[in-house]
Design a protein around this motif. Sequence first.
Motif, short mmCIF file in Angstrom:
data_model
loop_
_atom_site.label_atom_id
_atom_site.label_comp_id
_atom_site.label_asym_id
_atom_site.label_seq_id
_atom_site.Cartn_x
_atom_site.Cartn_y
_atom_site.Cartn_z
N SER A 144 33.02 55.73 13.89
CA SER A 144 32.97 54.93 15.11
C SER A 144 31.53 54.55 15.44
CB SER A 144 33.65 55.69 16.25
OG SER A 144 33.93 54.85 17.33
N CYS A 185 35.65 53.94 10.23
CA CYS A 185 35.95 53.10 11.41
C CYS A 185 34.68 52.74 12.18
CB CYS A 185 36.95 53.77 12.33
SG CYS A 185 38.49 54.26 11.53
N HIS A 284 42.38 55.21 15.17
CA HIS A 284 40.92 55.15 15.10
C HIS A 284 40.27 56.49 14.77
CE1 HIS A 284 36.86 53.91 15.93
NE2 HIS A 284 36.73 54.86 16.84
#
Length: 310
Positions: A144, A185, A284
């Motif tokens: 992320s 991600c 995610h």
Amino acid sequence: MKKSVYIRGVLGTCWYNFTECFAYIALHRKTPDTCKYTPRVKYGKGRQQFINLCTRKDLEGQKKPVLIYIHGGGWVSGITDMRDTYISNWADKGFFTASIAYTYAPYKVFPGQLQEICTAIDFIYDHADEWNLDLSKIVFAGESAGGYYIMYAASIAADKNLVNKLGITFKHNDEFHIDAMVSHCGCFNLKNLIDPDKQQSNFPDMKMMVTSFLGKDLEEAKAFLDSSEGELAFPKPNKDYPPMFVVRCCRDWLRFEAFDLMEELDKLGVPYGQFEGTGIIGNHAWSIATIVKKGRQCFTESYDFVMKYI
């Protein structure tokens, strides 16, 4: 920074760290007895300025390749310990692993976290002899917002003038390099993340996250990212980027960042591998969940990719 931006960021920190507690319970497993785990090693005086270390006990006197991990959490959150189980997989493969914590936005804003990450890297380099590190073999991984940070580290490695442009200090700038990266991600284009015409902007609370990180309200952030000064907020892949393993998850809005990234790497001729998280790891960043079969498959493929380049 406007008070409203700060308050929304603080609330985001509280909420997302609360939800990460549940992920920690679900994903965390005891470090294998074969590994030595050293948590909360301070690289600075700040509360979040620490690294978690993990290495295989039987390799303690031998030179080891290095895996540096940077956690995500939308810039505003992230429980470093929640990533320990993933990190221990790299340690079990013979890597000396260092998982970097940093100050959440909005308590610190761009480029403050980049300074902390460079300080942590300096700390790791300074202890290379003590820890028996092979600094010729360095891998970065993150998920992320951690994907943003590892890409920015690669940009710094590729452009030695970048730290001066950012106004940050990095003692080991000249010798710093990255051999390969793994992005779970990850996100990198802040402008696209808050552009309503881009699919990735549909990620929950993305506007709050980006504005907290930049310390600006939405309109200020848009203007800043369109300016020459704001260009510095983008980690820019170039032909000197290290090979990269790009992981996306099928139910994640940030998969569109992965598609854009792979298109850019294609144009540059930078080698990359890819993996799509589906099923139980289709959400995610759940691709780091090595407690499930699909997560272990993702780890194995990323490890095999990395080993071709170190």
